[in-house]
Design a protein around this motif. Structure first.
Motif, mmCIF file in Angstrom:
data_model
loop_
_atom_site.group_PDB
_atom_site.id
_atom_site.type_symbol
_atom_site.label_atom_id
_atom_site.label_comp_id
_atom_site.label_asym_id
_atom_site.label_seq_id
_atom_site.Cartn_x
_atom_site.Cartn_y
_atom_site.Cartn_z
ATOM 1 N N LEU A 29 0.791 -1.210 0.016
ATOM 2 C CA LEU A 29 -0.184 0.097 0.064
ATOM 3 C C LEU A 29 0.782 1.259 0.025
ATOM 4 C CD1 LEU A 29 -2.758 -0.954 2.502
ATOM 5 C CD2 LEU A 29 -2.846 -1.135 -0.131
ATOM 6 N N GLU A 30 2.070 1.314 0.204
ATOM 7 C CA GLU A 30 3.100 2.371 0.311
ATOM 8 C C GLU A 30 3.508 2.691 -1.053
ATOM 9 O OE1 GLU A 30 6.285 3.862 3.166
ATOM 10 O OE2 GLU A 30 6.815 2.050 2.110
ATOM 11 N N GLN A 31 3.379 1.704 -1.991
ATOM 12 C CA GLN A 31 3.513 1.614 -3.364
ATOM 13 C C GLN A 31 2.121 2.226 -4.082
ATOM 14 O OE1 GLN A 31 6.877 0.966 -3.859
ATOM 15 N NE2 GLN A 31 6.681 0.224 -1.644
ATOM 16 N N GLU A 32 1.149 1.747 -3.872
ATOM 17 C CA GLU A 32 -0.102 2.333 -4.461
ATOM 18 C C GLU A 32 -1.194 1.907 -3.703
ATOM 19 O OE1 GLU A 32 -0.782 0.374 -8.253
ATOM 20 O OE2 GLU A 32 0.394 -1.090 -7.877
ATOM 21 N N GLU A 33 -2.297 2.600 -3.883
ATOM 22 C CA GLU A 33 -3.494 2.412 -3.274
ATOM 23 C C GLU A 33 -4.355 0.923 -4.286
ATOM 24 O OE1 GLU A 33 -7.146 5.141 -2.444
ATOM 25 O OE2 GLU A 33 -7.319 4.744 -4.764
ATOM 26 N N LEU A 34 -4.723 0.116 -3.320
ATOM 27 C CA LEU A 34 -5.187 -1.017 -3.919
ATOM 28 C C LEU A 34 -6.209 -1.679 -3.358
ATOM 29 C CD1 LEU A 34 -1.430 -3.016 -3.680
ATOM 30 C CD2 LEU A 34 -2.700 -2.125 -5.803
ATOM 31 N N CYS A 35 -6.799 -2.521 -4.064
ATOM 32 C CA CYS A 35 -8.206 -3.106 -3.509
ATOM 33 C C CYS A 35 -8.057 -4.592 -3.057
ATOM 34 C CB CYS A 35 -9.368 -3.417 -4.636
ATOM 35 S SG CYS A 35 -8.935 -4.521 -5.870
ATOM 36 N N VAL A 36 -8.772 -5.092 -2.291
ATOM 37 C CA VAL A 36 -8.561 -6.435 -1.479
ATOM 38 C C VAL A 36 -7.958 -7.428 -2.439
ATOM 39 C CG1 VAL A 36 -9.588 -7.967 -0.206
ATOM 40 C CG2 VAL A 36 -9.965 -5.859 0.364
ATOM 41 N N CYS A 37 -8.658 -7.500 -3.801
ATOM 42 C CA CYS A 37 -8.587 -8.821 -4.627
ATOM 43 C C CYS A 37 -7.103 -8.311 -5.245
ATOM 44 C CB CYS A 37 -9.523 -8.778 -5.848
ATOM 45 S SG CYS A 37 -10.082 -7.125 -6.273
ATOM 46 N N ASP A 38 -6.661 -7.125 -5.384
ATOM 47 C CA ASP A 38 -5.426 -6.945 -5.964
ATOM 48 C C ASP A 38 -4.355 -7.353 -4.819
ATOM 49 O OD1 ASP A 38 -6.236 -6.103 -8.497
ATOM 50 O OD2 ASP A 38 -6.237 -4.086 -7.824
ATOM 51 N N LEU A 39 -4.707 -6.966 -3.773
ATOM 52 C CA LEU A 39 -3.634 -7.281 -2.660
ATOM 53 C C LEU A 39 -3.520 -8.935 -2.395
ATOM 54 C CD1 LEU A 39 -4.702 -4.793 0.138
ATOM 55 C CD2 LEU A 39 -2.325 -5.185 -0.673
ATOM 56 N N ALA A 40 -4.700 -9.359 -2.541
ATOM 57 C CA ALA A 40 -4.708 -10.895 -2.324
ATOM 58 C C ALA A 40 -3.666 -11.550 -3.614
ATOM 59 C CB ALA A 40 -5.988 -11.357 -2.492
ATOM 60 N N ILE A 41 -4.034 -11.170 -4.780
ATOM 61 C CA ILE A 41 -3.206 -11.591 -5.875
ATOM 62 C C ILE A 41 -1.719 -11.381 -5.594
ATOM 63 C CG2 ILE A 41 -2.782 -11.234 -8.294
ATOM 64 C CD1 ILE A 41 -5.808 -10.780 -8.443
ATOM 65 N N SER A 42 -1.299 -10.174 -5.324
ATOM 66 C CA SER A 42 0.061 -9.840 -5.040
ATOM 67 C C SER A 42 0.660 -10.675 -3.964
ATOM 68 C CB SER A 42 0.280 -8.405 -5.109
ATOM 69 O OG SER A 42 0.006 -7.919 -3.832
ATOM 70 N N SER A 61 -5.995 2.362 12.776
ATOM 71 C CA SER A 61 -5.625 3.459 12.140
ATOM 72 C C SER A 61 -4.471 3.498 11.418
ATOM 73 C CB SER A 61 -5.923 5.040 13.058
ATOM 74 O OG SER A 61 -7.048 4.954 13.478
ATOM 75 N N LEU A 62 -4.073 2.504 10.754
ATOM 76 C CA LEU A 62 -2.909 2.478 9.945
ATOM 77 C C LEU A 62 -3.088 2.518 8.409
ATOM 78 C CD1 LEU A 62 -0.882 -0.368 11.967
ATOM 79 C CD2 LEU A 62 -0.286 2.225 11.773
ATOM 80 N N VAL A 63 -4.197 2.057 8.131
ATOM 81 C CA VAL A 63 -4.743 2.300 6.665
ATOM 82 C C VAL A 63 -6.270 2.759 6.734
ATOM 83 C CG1 VAL A 63 -3.425 0.294 5.946
ATOM 84 C CG2 VAL A 63 -5.805 -0.098 6.572
ATOM 85 N N LYS A 64 -6.597 3.395 5.807
ATOM 86 C CA LYS A 64 -7.869 3.788 5.311
ATOM 87 C C LYS A 64 -8.388 3.567 3.891
ATOM 88 C CE LYS A 64 -6.230 8.439 3.635
ATOM 89 N NZ LYS A 64 -6.026 9.540 4.124
ATOM 90 N N SER A 65 -9.921 3.461 4.104
ATOM 91 C CA SER A 65 -10.512 2.731 2.706
ATOM 92 C C SER A 65 -11.411 3.788 2.048
ATOM 93 C CB SER A 65 -11.183 1.608 2.998
ATOM 94 O OG SER A 65 -12.320 1.828 3.898
ATOM 95 N N ASN A 66 -11.550 3.577 0.779
ATOM 96 C CA ASN A 66 -12.491 4.402 0.165
ATOM 97 C C ASN A 66 -13.133 3.456 -0.853
ATOM 98 O OD1 ASN A 66 -11.376 5.001 -2.814
ATOM 99 N ND2 ASN A 66 -9.781 5.952 -1.261
ATOM 100 N N ARG A 67 -14.424 3.825 -1.140
ATOM 101 C CA ARG A 67 -15.322 2.905 -2.064
ATOM 102 C C ARG A 67 -15.492 3.665 -3.339
ATOM 103 N NH1 ARG A 67 -18.407 -1.312 -1.762
ATOM 104 N NH2 ARG A 67 -18.173 -1.494 0.632
ATOM 105 N N SER A 68 -15.091 2.747 -4.435
ATOM 106 C CA SER A 68 -15.404 3.039 -5.756
ATOM 107 C C SER A 68 -16.104 2.194 -6.640
ATOM 108 C CB SER A 68 -14.038 3.333 -6.503
ATOM 109 O OG SER A 68 -14.025 3.788 -7.990
#
Length: 95
Positions: A29-42, A61-68
């Motif tokens: 996540l430090e590299q880029e904003e990712l969704c759960v599915c992309d994180l799971a794959i990587s 409070s180490l990560v935050k999220s936003n819905r798209s």
């Protein structure tokens, strides 16, 4: 002296950071904003396992999220978390 609340909050942050999977997630996540599915794959993990880890990171409070649309994207919460992560990495890479 630090207050009990400050001590407990800091302790909780270090507990959450004490897991290799969560460190991998923060690094990604430090590299880029990712969704759960992309994180799971990587990370070569199941989506449910990544979601569980993200819940713990979000609670601390180490990560935050936003819905798209139907996807939820995660990112590092703020510059303090980035600094904490970077300093820890510098420390372990120090010769």
């Amino acid at each position: 002296m630090l207050s009990e609340k400050e001590i407990n909050n800091m302790s909780e942050i270090f507990k959450v950071l004490g897991d290799p999977t969560r460190i991998k997630i923060l690094y990604a996540l430090e590299q880029e904003e990712l969704c759960v599915c992309d994180l799971a794959i990587s990370l070569n993990m199941k989506v449910s396992a990544v979601s569980h880890q993200l819940r713990l990171l979000k609670k601390a409070s180490l990560v935050k999220s936003n819905r798209s649309g139907k996807y939820v994207y995660y990112q590092i919460d703020d510059e303090h978390v980035e600094a904490l992560f970077s300093r820890a990495l510098e420390h372990v890479q120090h010769d």
